[in-house]
Structures are given as C-alpha cells and as structure tokens.
Design a protein around this motif. Sequence first.
Motif, short mmCIF file in Angstrom:
data_model
loop_
_atom_site.label_atom_id
_atom_site.label_comp_id
_atom_site.label_asym_id
_atom_site.label_seq_id
_atom_site.Cartn_x
_atom_site.Cartn_y
_atom_site.Cartn_z
N THR A 105 48.93 2.95 7.10
CA THR A 105 48.67 2.21 5.97
C THR A 105 47.18 1.72 5.78
N SER A 106 46.58 1.79 4.38
CA SER A 106 45.38 1.19 4.20
C SER A 106 45.59 0.28 2.92
N ARG B 184 42.85 0.60 1.09
CA ARG B 184 41.71 1.17 0.13
C ARG B 184 42.10 2.71 -0.05
N GLY C 7 41.07 -3.55 8.46
CA GLY C 7 41.96 -2.22 8.30
C GLY C 7 41.68 -1.41 9.82
N ASP D 206 39.43 4.78 11.82
CA ASP D 206 39.72 6.11 11.56
C ASP D 206 40.43 7.10 12.73
N ILE E 37 44.07 6.30 12.04
CA ILE E 37 44.60 7.03 10.90
C ILE E 37 44.66 8.65 11.31
N LEU F 258 49.17 9.09 5.44
CA LEU F 258 48.43 7.47 5.12
C LEU F 258 49.01 7.26 3.62
#
Length: 424
Positions: free
Chosen positions: A351-352, A354, A381, A384, A387, A393
Amino acid sequence: MKFNIISIFPQYFSSPLSCGLVSRNIAKGLVSVNVISPRDFSQDKHHNTDDRVYGGGPGMVMMVDPLLRTLRSIPGQPRTLMLSPKGRPLTQDFARELAREPELTLVCGRYEGIDARIEQLHPLEPVSLGDFVLNGGESAAMCLLEAVARLLPGFMQHDESVDEESFTSGLLEYPHYTRPEEYAGLKVPEILRSGDHGKIAAWRRRRSLEATLAFRPEMLSTAPLSRDDVAFLRNQPRVLRGRNLYVALVHYPALNKEGKEVTTSLTNLDVHDIARVSATYGLGGYIVCTPLQDQRVLAGRIINHWSRGGGAGFNPDRKEALNKVTVRDDLDGAIDHVRELTGEIPFVAATSAREGSMPLADLQPVLDKRPVLLVLGTGSGLADSVIDKADGLTRPVRFLSKYNHLSVRSAASIMIDRLLGDVY
Ligand SMILES: C[S@@+](CC[C@H](N)C(=O)[O-])C[C@H]1O[C@@H](n2cnc3c(N)ncnc32)[C@H](O)[C@@H]1O
C-alpha cells in the motif's frame, strides 16, 4: 399511465406488449403505449436516422435532427428518459419514483448511441439497466416499462404482490412453492400449510434474510433490520473473507522524509489499534515487522501484558485483539508466518499514499481463494525493495485528493472496511 417509446424499430415492441399483464392492462386502459419512430420525422428523402461517426472509428450514430423533431412532437413535455449505459441505474426505488409520473417518454438508442448534442437541446435523463452494453435501448425500455407499470395500483391482480417482493423491504424475497405438496421426495415446508399467518410471516422473514445473506450480503448494510433479524443473521453460517486477510506493519525498511531507508520505532497505538481492527473484522492475523531486538522486546511486552499478563484479566476484549498480533523481522518473515498458518503463500498487496493502481476491490475475489497479506508502511512509506516483492500495489485511499495524509492506523481501518464491509 402513458408511455411514449421512441425507437427506430417500433416492430420490436409488438410481441412484449401483446402478452401477459402488460397487454391486459393496455386493454383495461390503465397503461397506454405509443411507439414513435424517428424515421417518420426524418427530413431526408430516404428517411435516414443515422450517419457515420465523427473522429473516425467503426459504427453509426443516431442523428440529432429526426430525434429532436420526434421529441418535440410529443405534447405536454412529459419526463423523458434516455436508455443509456451511462445513466442512473434502474432500481426498485427509482421505478417507484417513476410510477408517480402520469406520462413518461423513453428514448431508445441504437448503433454507437445518439449524437451527444441531443442532451443540450432537450431535457433527457439517462437511465441504465446495468453495467453491460445492449444492442439497443428497446429491451431496456421494455424492462423499465414493466418495472414501473407493475407498481401502478390495479396493474397486478393482487396489489399486495408487489409489497412483498425482492428489494421492496431492502431484502431479497423468500422462496415460493405450489402443488404438488411433495415432488421428487421434496416436501413443501410444513409451516406454509399450517394456516398460522403469524408463523408463516416469521418463517418468510427468516428465509428472506438467509437469501439476502447468501446472494446479496451487501444489501444487509442498508436494509432496515430489527433486533431479532440481526440476532438471527449473527447465528447464520457465513463465509468470512476476513479470515483470509492478514495485515503486516513494516518498520524496516521504511523511508524517511528524505527518501532514505530507515528503521522506524513501533508505537503502542499502532499495535493496539490495528489489533482491534483486526479482531473487529475477524482477520487471520496482524504481523508487526521489526528486526530490532529492543523493538521486538517492546512489542512482546505490550502483547504479553494484554494477552496473558495483568491486562488480559482487566480487559478480555483487548486480550482477544492482542492475541492476533505476532512479531516478525521483516516482510519475508510475515509471508512465512501466513504460510505456516495456512499452508499457502499469500497474495502480497503493498500500500502507498502516493501511488499504486490496483483497486482494493480487486482483492475481494482473491480473498475467496487464498490468503492476502496487506502490507502497510511506517515513516514516509514502504521502501521500493518491499514494494518490489509485492504482487500488487493498491490505489491510495482518496487517490483523487491532494491531501491524503492518514495515520497508518486510519489507513488500515479504511482499507480493511472497504475490503470486508459489515458482512464479510
Ligand atoms: C450498442 S449501445 C451503445 C453503447 C455506447 N457506445 C457505449 O459504449 O456506451 C446502443 C444503445 O443501446 C442502449 N443500451 C445499451 N446498453 C444499455 C444499458 N446497459 N442500459 C440501458 N441502455 C442500454 C442505449 O440506448 C444505447 O444508445
């Protein structure tokens, strides 16, 4: 009630208007239907009503002039609806609203649709039958006509029939039976033959609740429910998607404000609040990820105090929540934890605030098949590297707003509620 239907295929309506209750009520004079073809209003010598689409692409478009002339030929300016996939969805409530009109005009599109200028030249309300595309508005208009006309007093043989149907009470309808009393070894429920109307009504209410829970559980979030209804539903077996959902809160690697990878400190609030959300929504578990020894000790102390120590006796609800919490080093540890519990590797959804393009709703069908690990970041957050390990995402909560700075506890609550709602 009068219906004007504008269609380039007037013959389409001859069969559906000539049978069943619609035909009987036309004969009775309760309903009248006037089908008008824009061809009759076309100024062109071939009576054309369509032409090629501007901007290129396949297909034809209905021309504005014949349609506008048709609309203007109808006296009295009745409420005019245009059948269109972009329109307001047709629901039972909407049908009830329309049934209060003395007259309606229904505009049926064909081909790629109607020249868009028609909406600037004549008041039209777009109405949709659902998120699918039909060849033309004729079948949609017929559905709308039936849904509306059957609500008119006197249309049905027994007006009460429409009071008990699906959607009228915010629920789906109960099952019906007719003769024979027994067929293929299946008997009509005894109670329906008892003549006890109170018991029959109670039985029907419960079957309605069961059907809604089984087929359209989301309707229960808005249906008017009595205490008895809620007590009954609470005891029904349910497929709880929440059991397949796990949440991980990652303290390393997280980003700081400068975008550098750091380890963040855990907070008592995050441990407690996400644990309470996890228990409330029946999640499989909540994994706090931190590789730092002192942080793991701190997390262990919080969890132990409330799940086994003094706090457990003081607040059993909190005990249940904190029992959901486990501590692991990092995301790999969290994935291993889910695999140990379920025997399956979870779908990992990062999750983010942005970026991210995966709608949360896409995770709902995944939850029916395999565990899902929703990964939340701390600090500025997720890094990378975390992620990159995820299978998807998710789109940020409030992705169209400029300001969407939620605490991770709030973001977790909102996302979990959007995934599971009140029922799952
Ligand atoms: C092939 S469709 C045009 C679809 C249009 N190009 C689009 O993508 O939205 C032709 C006509 O069918 C009718 N129609 C198609 N799907 C519909 C739906 N879901 N609800 C109501 N009317 C529909 C409309 O009158 C529409 O103008």
